[in-house]
Design a protein around this motif. Sequence first.
Motif, PDB file in Angstrom:
ATOM      1  N   GLN A 134     -16.365  50.650 -53.228  1.00 24.35           N
ATOM      2  CA  GLN A 134     -17.783  50.334 -53.004  1.00 24.35           C
ATOM      3  C   GLN A 134     -18.280  51.009 -51.725  1.00 24.35           C
ATOM      4  O   GLN A 134     -19.391  51.533 -51.683  1.00 24.35           O
ATOM      5  N   TYR A 135     -17.462  50.970 -50.693  1.00 29.70           N
ATOM      6  CA  TYR A 135     -17.815  51.612 -49.426  1.00 29.70           C
ATOM      7  C   TYR A 135     -18.031  53.111 -49.648  1.00 29.70           C
ATOM      8  O   TYR A 135     -19.013  53.685 -49.174  1.00 29.70           O
ATOM      9  N   LEU A 136     -17.114  53.749 -50.372  1.00 36.38           N
ATOM     10  CA  LEU A 136     -17.211  55.175 -50.654  1.00 36.38           C
ATOM     11  C   LEU A 136     -18.507  55.503 -51.389  1.00 36.38           C
ATOM     12  O   LEU A 136     -19.240  56.421 -50.986  1.00 36.38           O
ATOM     13  N   LEU A 137     -18.809  54.770 -52.435  1.00 36.06           N
ATOM     14  CA  LEU A 137     -19.995  55.054 -53.239  1.00 36.06           C
ATOM     15  C   LEU A 137     -21.284  54.826 -52.448  1.00 36.06           C
ATOM     16  O   LEU A 137     -22.243  55.579 -52.568  1.00 36.06           O
ATOM     17  N   ARG A 138     -21.292  53.803 -51.605  1.00 36.39           N
ATOM     18  CA  ARG A 138     -22.453  53.555 -50.737  1.00 36.39           C
ATOM     19  C   ARG A 138     -22.603  54.696 -49.727  1.00 36.39           C
ATOM     20  O   ARG A 138     -23.701  55.170 -49.461  1.00 36.39           O
ATOM     21  N   ALA A 139     -21.494  55.162 -49.178  1.00 28.77           N
ATOM     22  CA  ALA A 139     -21.527  56.270 -48.210  1.00 28.77           C
ATOM     23  C   ALA A 139     -22.025  57.556 -48.879  1.00 28.77           C
ATOM     24  O   ALA A 139     -22.811  58.305 -48.288  1.00 28.77           O
ATOM     25  N   VAL A 140     -21.596  57.809 -50.111  1.00 29.20           N
ATOM     26  CA  VAL A 140     -22.058  58.994 -50.852  1.00 29.20           C
ATOM     27  C   VAL A 140     -23.559  58.896 -51.091  1.00 29.20           C
ATOM     28  O   VAL A 140     -24.294  59.867 -50.899  1.00 29.20           O
ATOM     29  N   ARG A 141     -24.012  57.718 -51.508  1.00 30.83           N
ATOM     30  CA  ARG A 141     -25.451  57.524 -51.727  1.00 30.83           C
ATOM     31  C   ARG A 141     -26.231  57.771 -50.429  1.00 30.83           C
ATOM     32  O   ARG A 141     -27.233  58.487 -50.409  1.00 30.83           O
ATOM     33  N   ASN A 142     -25.766  57.205 -49.323  1.00 28.37           N
ATOM     34  CA  ASN A 142     -26.465  57.365 -48.048  1.00 28.37           C
ATOM     35  C   ASN A 142     -26.483  58.823 -47.592  1.00 28.37           C
ATOM     36  O   ASN A 142     -27.512  59.317 -47.119  1.00 28.37           O
ATOM     37  N   ARG A 143     -25.364  59.507 -47.728  1.00 30.08           N
ATOM     38  CA  ARG A 143     -25.327  60.933 -47.365  1.00 30.08           C
ATOM     39  C   ARG A 143     -26.258  61.745 -48.247  1.00 30.08           C
ATOM     40  O   ARG A 143     -26.900  62.678 -47.782  1.00 30.08           O
ATOM     41  N   SER A 144     -26.319  61.406 -49.517  1.00 32.44           N
ATOM     42  CA  SER A 144     -27.209  62.108 -50.451  1.00 32.44           C
ATOM     43  C   SER A 144     -28.663  61.907 -50.047  1.00 32.44           C
ATOM     44  O   SER A 144     -29.453  62.862 -50.012  1.00 32.44           O
ATOM     45  N   LEU A 145     -29.021  60.680 -49.729  1.00 35.09           N
ATOM     46  CA  LEU A 145     -30.396  60.390 -49.302  1.00 35.09           C
ATOM     47  C   LEU A 145     -30.717  61.079 -47.975  1.00 35.09           C
ATOM     48  O   LEU A 145     -31.819  61.610 -47.789  1.00 35.09           O
ATOM     49  N   ASN A 146     -29.766  61.082 -47.049  1.00 35.02           N
ATOM     50  CA  ASN A 146     -29.969  61.780 -45.777  1.00 35.02           C
ATOM     51  C   ASN A 146     -30.166  63.273 -46.005  1.00 35.02           C
ATOM     52  O   ASN A 146     -31.006  63.907 -45.364  1.00 35.02           O
TER      53      ASN A 146
END
Length: 187
Positions: free
Chosen positions: A68-80
Amino acid sequence: MKSGEHRNLILQSVSSFEHFFRMNYHLACLVALRYLKDQQIAEDIVQETFMGLWQKRNELTIESNLKQYLLRAVRNRSLNYLERSRQFDQLTDAAKELAVDEEQSVYADEELAVRIARSIEMLPPQCKKIFLLAYQDDLTYNEIAERLNLSKNTIKTQMGIAYKILREKLKSYFLNLFILPFRQLMH
């Protein structure tokens, strides 16, 4: 075994982390693609996220499970990434507009310089000489009078003639003409 302990094992062992990578890479890419619409950029974001996880493994405190942490981090990096690229696009658009404005401005300045030079060439010889000493050499009326051994009033008169002729020849550019450093000449 608690999930925190399990997370620590995954992040401490190279083989466990490689296994975690293989098991979640494709899913992480799908999450990134949901936002980015570009396969290569999505893969880059995911790889950066995995690298960040590995590099900061000793500092991380993950409350949820690692996936879950990984997927949230990927989403945040994508949005950034999207935000940065929007800002870059806006900056690029603004820079393009400035470049067009500067080109037009440079062209207008060059055109004005050519018109001024042509107009100066048409001045009567003595008037031209005095005007160029004031304009090019940036001399005051007193300095010109001393250099040419003339009275200050003669210099003023000749400069008045020069301004009148130039004003007439450069009617369309007259306002721009005052931007030039003529203010100093009156001292």
